[in-house]
Design a protein around this motif. Structure first.
Motif, PDB file in Angstrom:
ATOM      1  N   ASP A 251     -28.383  17.393  95.933  1.00 26.90           N
ATOM      2  CA  ASP A 251     -29.359  17.076  95.014  1.00 26.90           C
ATOM      3  C   ASP A 251     -28.639  16.229  93.962  1.00 26.90           C
ATOM      4  N   VAL A 252     -27.670  16.817  93.427  1.00 26.88           N
ATOM      5  CA  VAL A 252     -26.802  16.172  92.474  1.00 26.88           C
ATOM      6  C   VAL A 252     -26.160  15.045  92.694  1.00 26.88           C
ATOM      7  N   LEU A 253     -25.772  15.014  93.931  1.00 32.12           N
ATOM      8  CA  LEU A 253     -24.729  13.909  94.402  1.00 32.12           C
ATOM      9  C   LEU A 253     -25.611  12.708  94.925  1.00 32.12           C
ATOM     10  N   GLY A 254     -26.942  13.028  95.130  1.00 34.20           N
ATOM     11  CA  GLY A 254     -28.050  11.866  95.439  1.00 34.20           C
ATOM     12  C   GLY A 254     -28.335  11.185  94.040  1.00 34.20           C
ATOM     13  N   TRP A 255     -28.131  11.804  92.878  1.00 38.09           N
ATOM     14  CA  TRP A 255     -28.537  11.344  91.775  1.00 38.09           C
ATOM     15  C   TRP A 255     -28.158   9.829  91.396  1.00 38.09           C
ATOM     16  N   SER A 256     -28.404   9.152  90.373  1.00 36.65           N
ATOM     17  CA  SER A 256     -28.018   7.777  90.042  1.00 36.65           C
ATOM     18  C   SER A 256     -26.724   8.128  89.293  1.00 36.65           C
ATOM     19  N   ALA A 257     -25.815   6.982  89.132  1.00 38.48           N
ATOM     20  CA  ALA A 257     -24.433   7.259  88.749  1.00 38.48           C
ATOM     21  C   ALA A 257     -24.721   7.571  87.219  1.00 38.48           C
ATOM     22  N   GLU A 258     -25.754   6.957  86.342  1.00 41.07           N
ATOM     23  CA  GLU A 258     -26.126   7.514  85.171  1.00 41.07           C
ATOM     24  C   GLU A 258     -26.390   8.756  84.988  1.00 41.07           C
ATOM     25  N   GLU A 259     -27.158   9.281  85.815  1.00 45.56           N
ATOM     26  CA  GLU A 259     -27.694  10.781  85.830  1.00 45.56           C
ATOM     27  C   GLU A 259     -26.526  11.549  85.985  1.00 45.56           C
ATOM     28  N   ARG A 260     -25.385  11.431  87.153  1.00 44.72           N
ATOM     29  CA  ARG A 260     -24.302  11.989  87.385  1.00 44.72           C
ATOM     30  C   ARG A 260     -23.238  12.064  86.099  1.00 44.72           C
ATOM     31  N   PHE A 261     -23.143  10.813  85.507  1.00 46.75           N
ATOM     32  CA  PHE A 261     -22.447  11.105  84.285  1.00 46.75           C
ATOM     33  C   PHE A 261     -22.873  11.720  83.065  1.00 46.75           C
ATOM     34  N   ASP A 262     -24.314  11.844  83.103  1.00 47.31           N
ATOM     35  CA  ASP A 262     -24.681  12.909  81.867  1.00 47.31           C
ATOM     36  C   ASP A 262     -24.560  14.410  82.395  1.00 47.31           C
ATOM     37  N   PHE A 263     -24.597  14.649  83.545  1.00 48.15           N
ATOM     38  CA  PHE A 263     -24.265  15.776  84.117  1.00 48.15           C
ATOM     39  C   PHE A 263     -22.967  16.263  84.006  1.00 48.15           C
ATOM     40  N   PHE A 264     -21.948  15.204  84.229  1.00 43.31           N
ATOM     41  CA  PHE A 264     -20.792  15.274  84.173  1.00 43.31           C
ATOM     42  C   PHE A 264     -20.277  15.763  82.613  1.00 43.31           C
ATOM     43  N   LEU A 265     -20.752  14.947  81.680  1.00 40.66           N
ATOM     44  CA  LEU A 265     -20.479  15.514  80.411  1.00 40.66           C
ATOM     45  C   LEU A 265     -20.888  16.913  80.028  1.00 40.66           C
ATOM     46  N   ASP A 266     -22.364  17.085  80.253  1.00 38.36           N
ATOM     47  CA  ASP A 266     -22.719  18.418  80.037  1.00 38.36           C
ATOM     48  C   ASP A 266     -21.890  19.525  80.583  1.00 38.36           C
ATOM     49  N   GLN A 267     -21.472  19.308  81.857  1.00 36.66           N
ATOM     50  CA  GLN A 267     -20.488  20.450  82.480  1.00 36.66           C
ATOM     51  C   GLN A 267     -19.348  20.507  81.940  1.00 36.66           C
ATOM     52  N   VAL A 268     -18.532  19.188  81.646  1.00 31.25           N
ATOM     53  CA  VAL A 268     -17.316  19.348  81.197  1.00 31.25           C
ATOM     54  C   VAL A 268     -17.319  19.919  79.657  1.00 31.25           C
ATOM     55  N   VAL A 269     -18.196  19.929  78.936  1.00 35.59           N
ATOM     56  CA  VAL A 269     -18.314  20.396  77.591  1.00 35.59           C
ATOM     57  C   VAL A 269     -18.884  22.007  77.701  1.00 35.59           C
ATOM     58  N   GLU A 270     -19.411  22.337  78.725  1.00 32.69           N
ATOM     59  CA  GLU A 270     -19.606  23.750  78.975  1.00 32.69           C
ATOM     60  C   GLU A 270     -18.404  24.418  79.508  1.00 32.69           C
ATOM     61  N   GLU A 271     -17.719  23.962  80.601  1.00 34.24           N
ATOM     62  CA  GLU A 271     -16.682  24.457  81.317  1.00 34.24           C
ATOM     63  C   GLU A 271     -15.270  24.141  80.714  1.00 34.24           C
ATOM     64  N   LYS A 272     -15.063  23.315  79.801  1.00 32.51           N
ATOM     65  CA  LYS A 272     -13.938  22.586  79.388  1.00 32.51           C
ATOM     66  C   LYS A 272     -12.834  22.332  80.473  1.00 32.51           C
ATOM     67  N   GLU A 273     -13.274  21.944  81.398  1.00 38.69           N
ATOM     68  CA  GLU A 273     -12.140  21.348  82.351  1.00 38.69           C
ATOM     69  C   GLU A 273     -12.843  20.211  83.270  1.00 38.69           C
ATOM     70  N   ILE A 274     -11.929  19.145  83.738  1.00 37.52           N
ATOM     71  CA  ILE A 274     -12.366  18.317  84.556  1.00 37.52           C
ATOM     72  C   ILE A 274     -11.514  18.390  85.816  1.00 37.52           C
ATOM     73  N   TRP A 275     -12.170  17.912  86.829  1.00 34.27           N
ATOM     74  CA  TRP A 275     -11.473  18.041  88.090  1.00 34.27           C
ATOM     75  C   TRP A 275     -11.048  16.958  88.729  1.00 34.27           C
ATOM     76  N   ILE A 276      -9.724  16.692  89.499  1.00 33.61           N
ATOM     77  CA  ILE A 276      -9.261  15.720  90.145  1.00 33.61           C
ATOM     78  C   ILE A 276      -9.033  16.152  91.339  1.00 33.61           C
ATOM     79  N   LEU A 277      -8.449  15.128  92.152  1.00 34.08           N
ATOM     80  CA  LEU A 277      -8.028  15.543  93.559  1.00 34.08           C
ATOM     81  C   LEU A 277      -6.635  15.339  93.598  1.00 34.08           C
ATOM     82  N   VAL A 278      -5.534  16.247  94.371  1.00 31.66           N
ATOM     83  CA  VAL A 278      -4.296  15.810  94.488  1.00 31.66           C
ATOM     84  C   VAL A 278      -3.947  16.108  95.834  1.00 31.66           C
ATOM     85  N   ASN A 279      -2.750  15.589  96.206  1.00 36.83           N
ATOM     86  CA  ASN A 279      -2.085  15.629  97.493  1.00 36.83           C
ATOM     87  C   ASN A 279      -0.995  16.808  97.364  1.00 36.83           C
TER      88      ASN A 279
END
Length: 128
Positions: free
Chosen positions: A8-36
């Motif tokens: 459901d979240v992956l289907g949201w618009s880019a702007e909705e996901r951006f707002d969700f990203f901000l909320d989650q990062v503020v709550e969890e205090k971490e950002i996720w990236i991908l590494v090899n």
């Protein structure tokens, strides 16, 4: 988070996901990236926009879903203070943008590192 919620979240618009990203990062205090396997972070190039960017996610599940078709990438947490103190200046110096939370349709919110820092600081201030 269930697979249905994740989709459901992956289907949201880019702007909705951006707002969700901000909320989650503020709550969890971490950002996720991908590494090899060599701990090199994933950066992508957009031919359409002519820019390179670091894709970021608010939670490990979303990063893992993005890389589910390969075994070469794993989600890695970057603590928010480290991202703000080290990554933002490094990305700026390297001329990389930040692609916030790619979605199921490959849309994402692309922003400069300083702008993302400002948005995160604003969201942090509003949370307290």
């Amino acid at each position: 988070m269930s697979n249905n919620d994740l989709n459901d979240v992956l289907g949201w618009s880019a702007e909705e996901r951006f707002d969700f990203f901000l909320d989650q990062v503020v709550e969890e205090k971490e950002i996720w990236i991908l590494v090899n396997d060599e701990n090199q972070f994933l950066k992508l190039y957009s031919e359409e926009d002519g820019l390179e960017y670091l894709p970021v996610w608010p939670r490990a599940e979303f990063a893992a879903a993005y890389s589910s078709d390969t075994d070469e990438l794993q989600p890695k947490s970057v603590p928010l203070p480290q991202f703000l103190k080290k990554w933002v200046p490094g990305l700026t110096k390297d001329g990389l943008e930040v692609g916030v939370f790619p979605g199921a349709d490959d849309t994402l919110w692309v922003t400069g590192p300083a702008e993302l820092e400002s948005d995160l600081q604003e969201a942090l201030s509003a949370a307290f």
